[in-house]
Design an enzyme around this catalytic site. Structure first.
Site, PDB file in Angstrom:
ATOM      1  N   LYS A 251     -40.770 -45.339  27.421  1.00 28.52           N
ATOM      2  CA  LYS A 251     -39.533 -45.369  28.192  1.00 28.52           C
ATOM      3  C   LYS A 251     -39.030 -46.790  28.375  1.00 28.52           C
ATOM      4  O   LYS A 251     -37.861 -47.027  28.618  1.00 28.52           O
ATOM      5  CB  LYS A 251     -39.756 -44.734  29.561  1.00 28.52           C
ATOM      6  CG  LYS A 251     -39.717 -43.237  29.501  1.00 28.52           C
ATOM      7  CD  LYS A 251     -39.047 -42.652  30.725  1.00 28.52           C
ATOM      8  CE  LYS A 251     -38.805 -41.170  30.468  1.00 28.52           C
ATOM      9  NZ  LYS A 251     -38.206 -40.492  31.594  1.00 28.52           N
TER      10      LYS A 251
HETATM   11  N1  GLU Z   1     -38.076 -34.295  33.495  1.00 32.74           N
HETATM   12  C1  GLU Z   1     -38.729 -34.118  32.254  1.00 32.74           C
HETATM   13  C2  GLU Z   1     -38.774 -35.410  31.487  1.00 32.74           C
HETATM   14  O1  GLU Z   1     -38.054 -36.338  31.793  1.00 32.74           O
HETATM   15  C3  GLU Z   1     -38.047 -33.092  31.372  1.00 32.74           C
HETATM   16  C4  GLU Z   1     -38.443 -31.738  31.707  1.00 32.74           C
HETATM   17  C5  GLU Z   1     -37.983 -30.668  30.745  1.00 32.74           C
HETATM   18  O2  GLU Z   1     -37.102 -30.910  29.901  1.00 32.74           O
HETATM   19  O3  GLU Z   1     -38.489 -29.584  30.882  1.00 32.74           O
HETATM   20  O4  GLU Z   1     -39.545 -35.519  30.564  1.00 32.74           O
END
Ligand code: GLU
Length: 475
Positions: A251
């Site tokens: 990230k």
């Molecule tokens: N919040 C999750 C992430 O940033 C994504 C969850 C999902 O797409 O199910 O990886």
């Protein structure tokens, strides 16, 4: 049933080429089927949230043109669209599961539960000690407000849980590998898997499209869909995106952040085009696609399983093709703010003509700074000296005088007219081809090779063009 997709980022960093791909696929897929695209901010992991995390995500998505029909700043029937505002809904679903016997409180400490003392989500080797707790004891401990988490009671009626994935096919996981996982922490916050499922049900999501990293969460999530009495959505997991070095993108991968792409002058549509090719291909293998073409042709059956690696050269090529399709006016509007005015304080009176001269050399808007020096050398003194050297040859000098004469009489300073004038000057001076064009180009830009003379002179403007020839002509 109309398609409803969602992009569910956690505000833990900036979007990069890898994670924005999920947004692009969800957006394109919803558009391809006349559906709805939802933006949900998964901000419950407070420790990992970063300042401006959400703001930067919204900014990057907007820049890419991936607008949402429902989201944190667009009211909709399933709001709020930030998980932090949805605790009541989660609590009610936890209660419902508890009441139906699908979940139970777990009071285990680390030793008893063989897991982390904070009683957070730990996925393996739970002893199961609280699963069969006597109801009276359970109630007494709850009444005494003893710290506890809530665990999901993994149903044991099937030896396996099978998921159907549009990309990876049918995959079965032995049920014994799935512990009674935590759905609600000691402090009442629900865990990722639970929040996601409750939200996907509530927001009526029909297609869950996301990175393959989440495939391992999917068996738990489908068990929750089943336990909450909801129809499972269609799952499509996108293959891994690796960095140019073949390593996983993190990230914090600044070099591939959308913000950086914007700063480097990549057109938004080129970024969207490039990320859409990370794991998907057009039915006719077309690679340069506008947003509309992508939206019309995106389908899950053309998503592959193999890892994809970022390729900066291909990305530049895609960008170059998009730039080539810009109208001149559009290109000028984009390029103008990128011009480094410290290096190029004066780019003449006609920026459109300058950009038209240089446009075939650009892969990004910012590339203009690598090429402006061709027309506007940073070292003016040196450029002038080089010009004088050209005119030392008497024959060349004669040619330059003839060219100057013809150019001075031109009424229209346009490419075609300029070309004709130079050729006529050549005829009168008795030179043609390289003998004519090379010295004139050297005078104008310091090099025999380069854009067409007409283009160069239009870019420079009449005054500057003739001045440069003047400077070369010996007395
Ligand atoms: N919040 C999750 C992430 O940033 C994504 C969850 C999902 O797409 O199910 O990886």
């Amino acid at each position: 049933m109309s398609v409803r997709t969602r992009f569910a980022p956690s505000p833990t960093g900036r979007l990069h080429l890898g994670n924005v791909r999920a947004a692009a696929f969800n957006w394109l897929f919803s558009k391809s089927s006349g559906g709805v695209f939802i933006l949900r901010i998964e901000d419950t992991d407070i420790e990992r949230n970063v300042d401006e995390g959400e703001g930067s995500i919204l900014e990057d998505l907007r820049w890419l043109g991936l607008d949402w029909d429902e989201g944190p700043d667009v009211d909709g029937p399933h709001g709020p669209y930030r998980q932090s505002g949805r605790s009541e809904l989660y609590a009610s679903k936890v209660d419902r599961l508890m009441e139906s016997g699908g979940a139970y409180p777990c009071f285990c400490t680390e030793e008893e539960g063989q897991e982390d003392p904070r009683l957070e989500e730990v996925t393996h080797q739970y002893s199961g000690a609280c699963r069969g707790l006597d109801p009276d004891e359970r109630n007494a401990r709850l009444s005494a407000e003893e710290p506890h988490v809530i665990r999901f009671l993994v149903p044991q009626n099937h030896p396996e849980v099978t998921i159907q994935d549009e990309v990876f096919g049918s995959i079965s996981f032995p049920i014994n590998d799935i512990d009674d996982f935590v759905i609600c922490r000691t402090d009442g916050r629900v865990t990722y898997n639970f929040g996601v499922v409750v939200d996907d049900i509530d927001m009526e999501i029909t297609h869950v499209i996301r990175g393959v990293g989440h495939l391992s969460n999917t068996p738990k999530q489908v068990l929750l869909f089943d336990a909450l009495g909801a129809i499972r959505p269609v799952f499509a997991h996108l293959p891994t995106v690796l960095g140019p070095d073949g390593r996983k993108l993190s990230k914090r991968e600044g070099a591939t952040s959308i913000q950086e792409m914007k700063a480097q002058g990549y057109p938004a549509d080129a970024v969207l085009n490039y990320v859409s090719l990370l794991g998907w291909s057009h039915p006719e293998e077309k690679e340069i696609l506008s947003k509309e073409e992508l939206a019309a042709s995106m389908s899950l059956d053309r998503v592959g399983r193999s890892d994809c690696q970022l390729d900066p050269d291909k990305f530049r090529w895609v960008s170059q093709q998009h730039l080539a399709q810009h109208s001149l006016q559009e290109l000028v509007g984009h390029v103008r703010p990128f011009i480094d005015r410290d290096r190029f304080p004066d780019t003449g009176d006609n920026l459109s003509a300058v950009i038209d001269t240089l446009r075939t050399r650009l892969s990004t808007y910012n590339d203009i700074n690598d090429h402006l020096g061709l027309l506007f050398p940073e070292d003016k003194v040196r450029a002038e000296l080089l010009r004088k050297e050209v005119g030392v040859d008497p024959e060349v000098n004669r040619t330059l005088i003839a060219v100057r004469e013809k150019l001075q009489t031109l009424e229209r300073w346009e490419e075609k007219e300029i070309g004709t004038a130079i050729r006529e000057a050549g005829t009168s001076a008795g030179v043609k081809g390289a003998e004519l064009f090379h010295p004139v180009r050297r005078v104008l830009i310091g090099s025999e090779k380069g854009p067409d003379l007409g283009k160069i002179l239009v870019g420079l403007g009449m005054g500057e063009g003739i001045t440069r020839i003047d400077q070369a002509i010996g007395e």
